[in-house]
Scaffold this motif. Structure first.
Motif, PDB file in Angstrom:
ATOM      1  N   MET A   1       0.866  -1.191   0.000  1.00  0.00           N
ATOM      2  CA  MET A   1       0.000   0.000   0.000  1.00  0.00           C
ATOM      3  C   MET A   1       0.902   1.241   0.000  1.00  0.00           C
ATOM      4  O   MET A   1       1.807   1.368   0.835  1.00  0.00           O
ATOM      5  CB  MET A   1      -0.907  -0.001   1.224  1.00  0.00           C
ATOM      6  N   ILE A   2       0.627   2.151  -0.929  1.00  0.00           N
ATOM      7  CA  ILE A   2       1.414   3.371  -1.076  1.00  0.00           C
ATOM      8  C   ILE A   2       0.491   4.560  -0.838  1.00  0.00           C
ATOM      9  O   ILE A   2      -0.606   4.641  -1.404  1.00  0.00           O
ATOM     10  CB  ILE A   2       2.054   3.469  -2.474  1.00  0.00           C
ATOM     11  N   GLY A   3       0.941   5.526   0.015  1.00  0.00           N
ATOM     12  CA  GLY A   3       0.139   6.696   0.324  1.00  0.00           C
ATOM     13  C   GLY A   3       0.166   7.733  -0.783  1.00  0.00           C
ATOM     14  O   GLY A   3       0.822   7.563  -1.816  1.00  0.00           O
ATOM     15  N   ASP A   4      -0.562   8.859  -0.538  1.00  0.00           N
ATOM     16  CA  ASP A   4      -0.642   9.917  -1.540  1.00  0.00           C
ATOM     17  C   ASP A   4       0.714  10.529  -1.830  1.00  0.00           C
ATOM     18  O   ASP A   4       0.962  11.022  -2.930  1.00  0.00           O
ATOM     19  CB  ASP A   4      -1.612  11.007  -1.073  1.00  0.00           C
ATOM     20  N   LYS A   5       1.581  10.533  -0.833  1.00  0.00           N
ATOM     21  CA  LYS A   5       2.910  11.132  -1.007  1.00  0.00           C
ATOM     22  C   LYS A   5       3.966  10.098  -1.397  1.00  0.00           C
ATOM     23  O   LYS A   5       5.158  10.378  -1.341  1.00  0.00           O
ATOM     24  CB  LYS A   5       3.323  11.843   0.278  1.00  0.00           C
ATOM     25  N   GLY A   6       3.483   8.862  -1.712  1.00  0.00           N
ATOM     26  CA  GLY A   6       4.417   7.833  -2.118  1.00  0.00           C
ATOM     27  C   GLY A   6       5.029   7.056  -0.991  1.00  0.00           C
ATOM     28  O   GLY A   6       5.934   6.245  -1.208  1.00  0.00           O
ATOM     29  N   GLU A   7       4.569   7.292   0.231  1.00  0.00           N
ATOM     30  CA  GLU A   7       5.142   6.596   1.370  1.00  0.00           C
ATOM     31  C   GLU A   7       4.573   5.181   1.472  1.00  0.00           C
ATOM     32  O   GLU A   7       3.456   4.919   1.081  1.00  0.00           O
ATOM     33  CB  GLU A   7       4.889   7.378   2.668  1.00  0.00           C
ATOM     34  N   TYR A   8       5.364   4.267   2.060  1.00  0.00           N
ATOM     35  CA  TYR A   8       4.954   2.873   2.233  1.00  0.00           C
ATOM     36  C   TYR A   8       4.075   2.766   3.469  1.00  0.00           C
ATOM     37  O   TYR A   8       4.466   3.205   4.566  1.00  0.00           O
ATOM     38  CB  TYR A   8       6.198   1.997   2.380  1.00  0.00           C
TER      39      TYR A   8
END
Length: 768
Positions: A309-316
């Motif tokens: 799963m990757i967040g809106d800012k590209g974080e894991y």
């Protein structure tokens, strides 16, 4: 077009089902159709009551009512029918009603023209036009019926205008008919398109419903989700059920602690868990990954798929995916794989597994420049155990044999069962022939030791053949075939021995193949002939019978010894037609001898197993005219190694005919003394080995001959001493009480011509 009209099935579609839909739709519209015709009939009765005589109006109304009745009966049938389709004949069943109704309405205008004149006839035409329009709407789904009905109306209108001498109205009738036909065709094809589309939609809906129901009822599928610290988040009820927990209790708990049985992620013991951890660590998507987990102390197999799963800012953020418990499927797959490669009775690797193992051993041998070997083991006398004590006892014996072979096989050998009573041993690293020979001898010695099965002490032996790779074969099939050739040679040389493959065995096998091919043509080409060896009375030395012996002079192979071709005939079942020929020829020849001289014919166990053996004997006797008491059937003790009951019944039937039965080579095989009494043999033939042994002073042979003679006398049987070659042997057998003597001293096997010349010979004078 013929399919739409219901005349014949067309391509691609299920036309019988579509015809049923057409007729059910027509039946569904029967109420408005009856109302339409009924209203039209009422209007006609009112409008033309004064214009038409009653003797015309009443039959017309009756005909119309009859058409409606026929149509209604057909409609009721199609509404009640419970099968999913119609035949082409059923699809045309409405035609009778359409014709009756069409004739009724078509006759209205000509009747009005005849009895009322053109002005009233025009009103009838308008009423008929309304009925025609109604038929397009109410009958168009079944185009054949509608077209027939419209065609009859057209004929009626045209007839009316012809009677009125109004040719100009033919154009109007033609235009109206063309419009009506086109409307019927459009109505019918539109309905069929709608029915096809609706049917496809129903099938799709049904399929989707089945898939949804299957998914809802399958409790093994669930969603899983973990955060970046590998703790469970948003646990679904099904995921909690798979872990034997509740959804609330799982929230925030370490994922790997739960599925590893509480051992912790860093202390995992299975490779599958390490692979799963590696996939999550590298943040790679994975699909259908098999993982062995521990849930409530029980090992389970899960199939997991996951995506990071990757967040809106590209974080894991973690992982989410789907999983299912495939433990049962895994067990079933393992069981199937086991059954495919292991023998269900003994638990040993089966032929497929041995084939694969030998292939791998040969690959390794080529890679490391060494040798491997394949050993084939065949049990001796196993069939006798199976036939006498039953297959269950035989199976238990095979289990014990397999345990012994497993004990012999070390880390360097793989033992398996090829099928029946054949076993195979793959030797991965074969140093030399001596090592293989030592292993083979060890197998023979261990397998030949007695067995205790169901309170029976059983004895079987083993014959062994071996082949060494790469010397004796470059491929698996070639190596196994060559080991089989070596095994065949071991069985052919007395059994209980080991033979290694030699290239010369191929020549022997090829010679055997050629003999079999030639033997199949021997009867057709008249290459077989009979020789006869005399059997004389021990006291008078007069000929009392002849033993028929088959000989083969082959065009390709010359004279072939019976010791060569008889085993081939028995293995290929050619002994059956040859045996019939021998029996028939021997009976015919015996008719040329004096009445007191009998003919002895050897019969193989294969012949006795045939249901028509008695019929064969009857045919030989009847075709030759030989007295049954002059025929003596000779059998060996090997018949007791097969189905003894079948053999006993066959011989009993032959005895009922009046024939005699002799037991040949007594004492060399099974020696079933019980059957001497049950079968009531007429003669026991003492084998030549005992005769020669007695002549040489062997105490054992002397004792055996005396015992056989004494037993035969007590059972009121005759004894025949075989293989007598000298006068001293003849005198000894006579002194010991043998009734008859057979051997080279009194005559070698001879032709029928020479046999007939013996009846006047005094053997005592010849010997002097």
């Amino acid at each position: 077009m013929s399919a739409v009209l219901g005349l014949a099935e067309g391509p691609d579609l299920d036309w019988p089902r579509l015809w049923l839909l057409q007729h059910r739709e027509l039946a569904r519209l029967r109420t408005p159709r009856i109302a339409c015709h009924g209203t039209g009939a009422a209007l006609a009765a009112v409008m033309f009551f004064e214009a038409l005589p009653l003797f015309v109006l009443v039959p017309w109304l009756t005909l119309l009512a009859a058409g409606l009745y026929i149509y209604t009966r057909c409609d009721a049938h199609f509404l009640r029918i419970d099968k999913p389709s119609l035949t082409a004949r059923e699809a045309r069943s409405h035609l009778v009603g359409s014709i009756v109704l069409g004739v009724a309405w078509a006759s209205l205008m000509p009747l009005l023209q005849i009895f009322a004149g053109p002005e009233v006839a025009i009103r009838g035409l308008i009423l008929g036009a309304g009925i025609a329009v109604g038929s397009v709407v109410l009958m168009g789904v079944v185009p054949l019926s509608a077209l027939v009905f419209s065609t009859l109306l057209t004929i009626g209108a045209a007839t009316g205008f012809w009677l009125a001498d109004n040719d100009a109205m033919y154009l109007f009738v033609g235009f109206f008919t063309f419009f009506g036909y086109g409307s019927i065709w459009i109505r019918s094809t539109d309905f069929l398109r709608f029915a096809i589309a609706e049917n496809a939609l129903l099938e799709q809906t049904h399929t989707v419903s089945l898939l949804l129901r299957e998914f809802e009822e399958n409790e093994a599928d669930w969603l899983w989700q973990i955060d970046k610290s590998r703790r469970i988040r948003s646990a679904s009820p099904r995921f909690a059920f798979a872990l034997s927990e509740t959804a609330a209790s799982l929230e925030g708990r370490p994922f790997f602690d739960l599925i590893s049985g509480g051992d912790g992620e860093t202390d995992q013991t299975t490779q599958s868990l390490r692979e799963l951890a590696e996939s999550i660590k590298t943040k790679q998507s994975f699909s259908n990954q098999l993982v062995l987990v521990k849930v409530a102390g029980e090992e389970r197999w899960w199939e997991l798929s996951g995506t990071p799963m990757i967040g809106d800012k590209g974080e894991y953020l973690g992982y989410r995916g789907v999983g299912s418990d495939v433990t049962q499927q895994r067990k079933s797959s393992e069981k199937i794989a086991y059954l495919a490669r292991y023998d269900t009775l003994t638990g040993l690797p089966n032929r497929l597994m041995l084939h694969e193992t030998l292939g791998q051993a040969m690959d390794d041998a080529r890679k490391w420049r060494r040798r491997c070997a394949f050993i084939m083991v065949d049990l001796d006398r196993f069939k006798a155990v199976n036939d006498s004590l039953g297959h269950q006892t035989g199976d238990r014996l095979l289990e014990q044999v397999s345990r012994r072979l497993e004990e012999i096989a070390g880390d360097n050998e793989i033992c398996g069962r090829l099928g029946g009573d054949e076993f195979g041993i793959v030797v991965r690293d074969a140093r030399d022939f001596e090592a293989i020979d030592m292993l083979a001898r060890k197998v023979i010695e261990r397998v030949s030791q007695p067995y205790e099965v169901d309170h029976h002490t059983l004895f079987v032996g083993a014959s062994v053949g071996s082949a060494l790779a790469p010397r004796d074969g470059k491929g698996v099939e070639e190596l196994m075939r060559n080991a089989d050739l070596a095994l065949y040679r071991a069985k052919d040389h007395g059994r209980g021995v080991h033979f290694a493959y030699e290239p010369s065995l191929h020549a022997v096998a090829e010679e055997r193949r050629q003999l079999e091919f030639s033997l199949r043509k021997a009867l057709e080409q008249d290459e077989l002939q009979l020789n006869f060896q005399p059997v004389v009375d021990a006291t008078s030395e007069r000929v009392v019978s002849f033993e028929a012996l088959v000989r083969w002079h082959s065009e390709e192979h010359g004279f072939v010894s019976p010791a060569k071709f008889i085993p081939v005939a028995e293995d290929t079942r050619l002994i059956l037609p040859i045996g019939k020929w021998v029996l028939k020829q021997a009976c015919q020849e015996a008719m040329a001898w004096p009445e007191h001289v009998k003919i002895n014919v050897n019969v193989s166990p294969e012949q006795l197993m045939q249901a028509d053996f008695t019929d064969t004997v009857i045919e030989a006797l009847s075709s030759s005219g030989l007295n049954p008491q002059r025929l003596e059937i000779e059998v060996t003790e090997s018949i007791f190694l097969n189905d003894t009951e079948v053999a006993r019944e066959a011989l009993a039937k032959v005895m009922e005919l009046g024939c005699k039965v002799a037991l040949d080579d007594f004492g060399t095989g099974y020696s079933s003394l019980g059957y001497l009494r049950k079968l009531q043999f007429s003669t026991i033939k003492v084998d030549r080995s005992f005769v020669q042994g007695a002549a040489q002073g062997s105490s054992e042979s002397l004792a055996i001959v005396r015992a056989v003679v004494a037993m035969a006398k007590s059972l009121e049987m005759k004894t025949t001493a075989e293989g007598v070659e000298t006068e001293d042997e003849a005198e000894l057998m006579r002194t010991m009480g043998c009734d008859r003597i057979q051997g080279f001293h009194f005559g070698r096997p001879m032709t029928s011509y020479d046999a007939r010349a013996l009846f006047d010979i005094d053997y005592r004078q010849l010997s002097a």
